[in-house]
Design an enzyme around this catalytic site. Structure first.
Site, PDB file in Angstrom:
ATOM      1  N   ASP A  67       0.683  -1.156   0.066  1.00 10.34           N
ATOM      2  CA  ASP A  67      -0.109  -0.042  -0.074  1.00 10.34           C
ATOM      3  C   ASP A  67       0.986   1.236  -0.050  1.00 10.34           C
ATOM      4  OD1 ASP A  67       0.845  -0.502   2.534  1.00 10.34           O
ATOM      5  OD2 ASP A  67      -0.960  -0.829   3.508  1.00 10.34           O
ATOM      6  N   ASP A 136      -7.315  -2.084  14.102  1.00 10.68           N
ATOM      7  CA  ASP A 136      -8.861  -2.114  13.746  1.00 10.68           C
ATOM      8  C   ASP A 136      -9.012  -3.457  12.794  1.00 10.68           C
ATOM      9  OD1 ASP A 136      -7.798  -1.477  11.426  1.00 10.68           O
ATOM     10  OD2 ASP A 136      -9.033   0.431  11.003  1.00 10.68           O
ATOM     11  N   HIS A 138      -7.432  -4.191  10.000  1.00  7.17           N
ATOM     12  CA  HIS A 138      -7.091  -4.026   8.645  1.00  7.17           C
ATOM     13  C   HIS A 138      -5.700  -4.799   8.057  1.00  7.17           C
ATOM     14  CE1 HIS A 138      -4.742   0.009   9.577  1.00  7.17           C
ATOM     15  NE2 HIS A 138      -3.753  -0.842   8.983  1.00  7.17           N
ATOM     16  N   GLU A 143      -9.566  -1.271   5.042  1.00  6.69           N
ATOM     17  CA  GLU A 143     -10.149  -1.116   6.392  1.00  6.69           C
ATOM     18  C   GLU A 143     -11.807  -1.998   6.321  1.00  6.69           C
ATOM     19  OE1 GLU A 143      -8.637   0.293   8.463  1.00  6.69           O
ATOM     20  OE2 GLU A 143      -7.921   2.442   7.971  1.00  6.69           O
TER      21      GLU A 143
HETATM   22  C1  GLP Z   1      -0.310   0.396   8.685  1.00  9.00           C
HETATM   23  C2  GLP Z   1       0.081  -0.406   7.267  1.00  9.00           C
HETATM   24  C3  GLP Z   1      -0.267  -1.942   7.447  1.00  9.00           C
HETATM   25  C4  GLP Z   1       0.353  -2.226   8.652  1.00  9.00           C
HETATM   26  C5  GLP Z   1      -0.378  -1.636   9.777  1.00  9.00           C
HETATM   27  C6  GLP Z   1       0.179  -2.091  11.198  1.00  9.00           C
HETATM   28  O1  GLP Z   1      -1.265   1.225   8.628  1.00  9.00           O
HETATM   29  N1  GLP Z   1      -0.761   0.108   6.240  1.00  9.00           N
HETATM   30  O2  GLP Z   1       0.247  -2.336   6.299  1.00  9.00           O
HETATM   31  O3  GLP Z   1       0.486  -3.725   8.941  1.00  9.00           O
HETATM   32  O4  GLP Z   1      -1.004  -0.531   9.694  1.00  9.00           O
HETATM   33  O5  GLP Z   1       1.334  -1.218  11.464  1.00  9.00           O
HETATM   34  P1  GLP Z   1       2.311  -1.307  12.638  1.00  9.00           P
HETATM   35  O6  GLP Z   1       3.170  -2.718  12.254  1.00  9.00           O
HETATM   36  O7  GLP Z   1       3.194   0.123  12.587  1.00  9.00           O
HETATM   37  O8  GLP Z   1       1.617  -1.737  13.791  1.00  9.00           O
END
Ligand code: GLP
Length: 259
Positions: A67, A136, A138, A143
């Site tokens: 993404d 949440d 995702h 989302e």
């Molecule tokens: C972000 C990314 C995801 C990631 C998630 C968790 O927003 N778009 O790909 O897996 O949120 O992030 P983190 O590993 O920093 O908790």
């Protein structure tokens, strides 16, 4: 789905890296699916270490990130293209032209999303997809409430996600973009192998839903229960709400997963 619960971050990184290395060894031109966020950082550091030790090469690999934010100025340090180059791809022998991240500054972001989905297919599909999970539920930036079969698309971020990610933008919510381009859940589900990492109690609810909850658009990661080969690597805090946590811990202590 295989769930392993481990005590320390380096062990988690090693188990995940073993998985990546094993899949890469099965093909001449591995296609990697890469995630951003804090969760995969130790994995990337482990892979960089193995590369420097001469154990693994990415010279014939291609990568596709999950993404990207829409509308961040080009070169912004929190853009996902900068993140993946800084933390992984520039540190190994993966050719720069083989690194793909959705173009969040394309004049037509919807067309860019469609083209990205086609590019993944044209590359033969993703051999191993690295995943984190949002609090949440995702994955990528898919989302709650979206289609469980979606393709790469332009999405809107929840306020929960924007709050979670504000820490990367000096804590300033206004700086966090509201939209993104993300691989869809259908796209992610086509990866042949996947490894998902999660740490900390702030992920415990999402992890419980992912592993033991009913499949639902409310918790998008739950669609991964249908994935043909997903390894879930957790620390004890992220695993704390799992009903069968003791069983998963027993299995991983027995060392029978992935290593
Ligand atoms: C972000 C990314 C995801 C990631 C998630 C968790 O927003 N778009 O790909 O897996 O949120 O992030 P983190 O590993 O920093 O908790």
């Amino acid at each position: 789905m295989l769930v392993t619960v481990l005590d320390d971050a380096s062990e988690m990184a090693a188990v995940a890296a073993d998985r990546v290395e094993a899949v890469c060894a099965t093909t001449d031109h591995p296609v990697l699916g890469l995630a951003t966020g804090s969760s995969p950082l130790a994995l990337y550091a482990e892979l960089v270490g193995r590369h420097r030790a001469g154990r693994i090469s990415f010279a014939r690999a291609t990568s596709f990130n999950l993404d990207e934010y829409v509308g961040l100025p080009a070169g912004h340090p929190q853009s996902y293209i900068r993140f993946i180059r800084r933390n992984f791809t520039d540190l190994v022998d993966l050719p720069a032209e083989a690194v793909h991240v959705p173009d969040g500054n394309a004049p037509d972001t919807h067309a860019a999303a469609l083209a990205y989905d086609h590019a993944i297919r044209d590359a033969g599909g993703i051999d191993i997809q690295v995943l984190g999970i949002g609090s949440d539920g995702h994955v990528g930036f898919n989302e709650p409430g979206g289609s469980l079969a979606s393709r790469t698309h332009v999405g809107v971020l929840t306020s929960q996600t924007r709050h979670d990610n504000a820490r990367f933008f000096d804590g300033d919510l206004d700086q966090v973009p509201t939209r993104c381009i993300t691989q869809g859940l259908g796209t992610i589900m086509e990866s042949r192998h996947a490894v998902l990492l999660a740490t900390g109690e702030q992920k415990a609810r999402a992890v419980r839903e992912l592993v033991e909850g009913p499949v639902s658009a409310r918790w998008p990661a739950t669609v991964l229960q249908f994935h043909p080969d997903l390894l879930v690597v957790l620390d004890r805090s992220a695993a704390q709400l799992l009903e069968l946590a003791d069983f998963y811990a027993e299995v991983s202590t027995a060392g029978s997963i992935a290593r």
